[in-house]
Enzyme design. Structure first.
Site, PDB file in Angstrom:
ATOM      1  N   THR A  92      -9.849   0.194  -9.742  1.00 23.08           N
ATOM      2  CA  THR A  92      -8.913  -0.773  -9.167  1.00 23.08           C
ATOM      3  C   THR A  92      -8.892  -1.968 -10.103  1.00 23.08           C
ATOM      4  O   THR A  92      -9.699  -2.063 -11.014  1.00 23.08           O
ATOM      5  CB  THR A  92      -9.395  -1.168  -7.758  1.00 23.08           C
ATOM      6  OG1 THR A  92      -9.404   0.000  -6.930  1.00 23.08           O
ATOM      7  CG2 THR A  92      -8.523  -2.203  -7.078  1.00 23.08           C
TER       8      THR A  92
ATOM      9  N   ARG B 263       0.834  -1.197   0.000  1.00 24.41           N
ATOM     10  CA  ARG B 263       0.000   0.000   0.000  1.00 24.41           C
ATOM     11  C   ARG B 263       0.875   1.255   0.000  1.00 24.41           C
ATOM     12  O   ARG B 263       1.969   1.273   0.587  1.00 24.41           O
ATOM     13  CB  ARG B 263      -0.877  -0.013   1.250  1.00 24.41           C
ATOM     14  CG  ARG B 263      -1.864   1.142   1.408  1.00 24.41           C
ATOM     15  CD  ARG B 263      -2.963   1.085   0.402  1.00 24.41           C
ATOM     16  NE  ARG B 263      -4.130   1.872   0.832  1.00 24.41           N
ATOM     17  CZ  ARG B 263      -5.044   2.345  -0.013  1.00 24.41           C
ATOM     18  NH1 ARG B 263      -4.920   2.106  -1.311  1.00 24.41           N
ATOM     19  NH2 ARG B 263      -6.086   3.019   0.435  1.00 24.41           N
TER      20      ARG B 263
ATOM     21  N   SER C 250      -7.875   0.856   3.208  1.00 26.13           N
ATOM     22  CA  SER C 250      -8.349   0.381   1.911  1.00 26.13           C
ATOM     23  C   SER C 250      -9.509  -0.588   2.107  1.00 26.13           C
ATOM     24  O   SER C 250      -9.695  -1.139   3.201  1.00 26.13           O
ATOM     25  CB  SER C 250      -7.213  -0.325   1.168  1.00 26.13           C
ATOM     26  OG  SER C 250      -7.686  -0.997   0.026  1.00 26.13           O
ATOM     27  N   SER C 251     -10.281  -0.789   1.042  1.00 31.66           N
ATOM     28  CA  SER C 251     -11.319  -1.817   1.040  1.00 31.66           C
ATOM     29  C   SER C 251     -10.930  -2.997   0.160  1.00 31.66           C
ATOM     30  O   SER C 251     -11.729  -3.921  -0.019  1.00 31.66           O
ATOM     31  CB  SER C 251     -12.640  -1.234   0.541  1.00 31.66           C
ATOM     32  OG  SER C 251     -13.096  -0.225   1.391  1.00 31.66           O
TER      33      SER C 251
ATOM     34  N   GLY D 276     -13.738  -2.021  -7.224  1.00 31.58           N
ATOM     35  CA  GLY D 276     -15.040  -1.493  -6.841  1.00 31.58           C
ATOM     36  C   GLY D 276     -15.035  -0.558  -5.657  1.00 31.58           C
ATOM     37  O   GLY D 276     -16.081  -0.354  -5.035  1.00 31.58           O
ATOM     38  N   GLY D 277     -13.897   0.020  -5.285  1.00 31.04           N
ATOM     39  CA  GLY D 277     -13.864   0.936  -4.152  1.00 31.04           C
ATOM     40  C   GLY D 277     -14.349   0.265  -2.888  1.00 31.04           C
ATOM     41  O   GLY D 277     -14.068  -0.900  -2.622  1.00 31.04           O
TER      42      GLY D 277
ATOM     43  N   ASP E  10      -7.789   8.401   0.324  1.00 35.51           N
ATOM     44  CA  ASP E  10      -8.378   7.275   1.066  1.00 35.51           C
ATOM     45  C   ASP E  10      -8.268   7.495   2.572  1.00 35.51           C
ATOM     46  O   ASP E  10      -8.795   6.714   3.352  1.00 35.51           O
ATOM     47  CB  ASP E  10      -7.699   5.955   0.688  1.00 35.51           C
ATOM     48  CG  ASP E  10      -8.450   5.237  -0.423  1.00 35.51           C
ATOM     49  OD1 ASP E  10      -9.448   5.786  -0.904  1.00 35.51           O
ATOM     50  OD2 ASP E  10      -8.032   4.133  -0.817  1.00 35.51           O
TER      51      ASP E  10
END
Length: 580
Positions: A391, A105, A455-456, A477-478, A431
């Site tokens: 993403t 990340r 993050s998701s 997809g966020g 984010d």
């Protein structure tokens, strides 16, 4: 073309993958499900899938194939991911018989403070102002993570893995309908700014169109540097200096990235988060991703219910799933952030007794409204984050028995629109919570120097009751990634649907705000019934991009979400007779 010849020379030495024709999904073009006896690759773009398959056919590892795929995606799917962004990787290590996860990340520049996106009037910047330009750029982590993974799990030489993307960048790729559509829709106003990104995506003043061939000689040069110098060629030297200058000298919103931030970046091996579900073990990423915890919570909350006996398009399932989801998102919003900077009560959030108490809410016959977070300690403040759905995801199974699930991103479509060396830099710092909160209840996910934003992303691998890998999946997809992944898990583990049928199911999303049902795919009677239960129901596109691999006997099925352009390809290793 050299790139096609390179792939063809490899593939000719393999047995071709058998294909299974699934039933056509209503509203989608039928998509083939691939079969591979020894290996499988599924990515969001055909160029990347073909290149990954070729690497696997040479005996390359799942990590090798993922490296090649990510480099190709940097070129062919630039709106979604690339070497200017970051990633999370989950891997089943067949030799060690263990699950490992790698955190690549992005990090906030050391000079960043909680007020990074605050204005003089003590209000946060408008979101659209925050995401474009240098201020939102975090230190990219993808290259460091891929290089570090290769040092431990690579089989083929690093330089070999970058050649397909280099050749393709030199000779050109065909612009896909999705890329052209997103450009024409101008989803990122930052591309209209004068500069390298505008010149690349709008040559001669017009957006690229589907079917055009586009070269990227600058990216070819960058990847050649990385092929020769490894990760050092990205984080030190001329390329690093160019990134810093582009961020700090952004004409609209200068950022804080420095050469020291790049030189000091390190990917982190972290303990995966695993949750039991009907004798299976569902494993995902821990903090700073909220994916593993939230998916685990949703599955645990659903487990007491006989989901198998409930129709997948029923009011009963939609209600149970929505209630489980709203509870998970409530906890996610308050507690999950970078555990290197704040205490994240991961074990408490996944404790069976805690979830049993939380699960009592699923017995309600109507929607109680917005859920409150559970009480597991801490005094965090409210979070203001708007993660976006640009993403990519990929899954790989290699001949050695390793299984990989990897999600990567540059955040908003086309990222910050700051372009250097033929690739886009991320805008992942948005984010973080744009408002840091107020003492003593500061947002756990506030900006801090060196910190990774929440993050998701939810790369997921499932172990069967014998502790062996049976399934790998994930999605772009966020913040809705969590919904896409958990719904697929239910479809495959409870209803045991074929891959094509599971991928075609109408999507359901509830993030503790409102119930969003996939437009043009959801039964109007379901909309009416859920409204009658008190839900705030909305219809809209739920453009998931799930890639999935599933164990089938001694081989693998692979498939890609029909909503996007992904493909899956597998194969069988061929024994080579020794020369006499």
């Amino acid at each position: 073309m050299r790139w096609i010849a390179w792939c063809g020379a490899v593939i000719l030495g393999t047995a071709q993958a058998a294909l299974i024709e699934p039933e056509a999904a209503t509203g989608f073009q039928a998509r083939e499900v691939a079969w591979g006896q020894d290996y499988m690759a599924a990515t969001a773009n055909p160029y990347a899938t073909e290149a990954a398959q070729a690497i696997l056919a040479q005996g390359g590892s799942a990590v090798d194939a993922a490296i090649t795929a990510q480099m190709v995606l940097t070129l062919t799917e630039p709106q979604s991911s690339g070497i200017g962004g970051g990633l999370f990787m989950l891997l089943w290590d067949a030799q060690a018989q263990q699950m490992v996860s790698l955190d690549g990340r992005e990090t906030a520049p050391k000079a960043a403070t909680p007020s990074l996106f605050m204005q003089d009037d003590a209000t946060p910047m408008r979101w659209l102002d925050a995401v474009i330009g240098g201020r939102a750029v975090g230190t990219p982590g993808a290259v460091a993570a891929l290089y570090q993974a290769h040092q431990r799990y690579g089989v083929l030489p690093w330089s070999t893995l970058l050649q397909p993307a280099i050749i393709l960048a030199q000779e050109g790729f065909i612009v896909s309908p999705r890329l052209a559509k997103l450009l024409a829709a101008e989803i990122n106003p930052g591309l209209q700014r004068p500069g390298p990104a505008n010149r690349y995506f709008a040559p001669e003043g017009h957006w690229l169109e589907a079917g055009q061939r586009r070269t990227n000689p600058e990216l070819a040069k960058t990847l050649t540097t990385l092929a020769n110098a490894g990760a050092a060629g990205f984080y030190q030297g001329p390329l690093a200096l160019r990134m810093v200058e582009a961020v700090q000298q952004d004409p609209d919103r200068p950022g804080l990235l420095t050469e020291a931030d790049l030189a000091q970046y390190r990917a982190q091996w972290r303990k995966p988060v695993c949750t039991r579900y009907r004798r299976h073990s569902v494993c995902g990423m821990g903090p700073p991703s909220s994916g593993g915890i939230a998916v685990g919570q949703i599955m645990a909350l659903l487990e007491p219910h006989d989901i198998k006996a409930i129709a997948n398009d029923s009011v009963a399932f939609t209600h149970l799933y929505s209630q489980a989801s709203r509870l998970a998102y409530a906890d996610r919003g308050l507690y999950v952030a970078d555990s290197d900077y704040v205490e994240v009560p991961t074990e408490a959030l996944l404790d069976p007794a805690y979830l049993q108490r939380r699960g009592e809410a699923l017995l309600s016959l109507t929607d109680p409204g917005q859920a409150q977070p559970g009480r597991v300690g801490g005094s965090n403040g409210a979070d203001q984050t708007q993660p976006l759905p640009s993403t990519t995801h990929m899954v790989m199974a290699d001949p050695q028995g390793n299984l990989l699930s990897l999600t990567s991103s540059i955040e908003m479509g086309f990222g910050s629109t700051v372009m250097v060396g033929g690739f886009l830099l991320n805008n992942q710092l948005t984010d973080f919570s744009l408002h840091p909160g107020s003492a003593p209840a500061l947002a756990a996910n506030r900006v801090q120097g060196g910190k990774r934003p929440r993050s998701s992303m939810a790369p997921t691998i499932v172990l069967d009751p014998q502790g062996q890998p049976s399934l790998a999946l994930g999605s772009p997809g966020g913040s809705r990634i969590i919904n896409y992944v958990s719904q697929m898990l239910v479809a495959l583990l409870d209803w045991q649907l074929p891959l094509a049928e599971a991928l075609a199911l109408p999507r359901i999303s509830h993030r503790n705000d409102y119930l969003l049902l996939e437009s043009e795919r959801s039964d109007p009677t379901l909309v009416e019934a859920m409204s009658a239960k008190g839900y705030d129901v909305k219809l809209g596109p739920l453009n998931s991009g799930v890639q999935v691999i599933q164990r089938a006997g001694k081989g693998w099925y692979g498939a890609a979400d029909p909503r996007r352009e992904g493909t899956a390809l597998g194969g069988q290793m061929v024994e080579r007779k020794s020369a006499h």
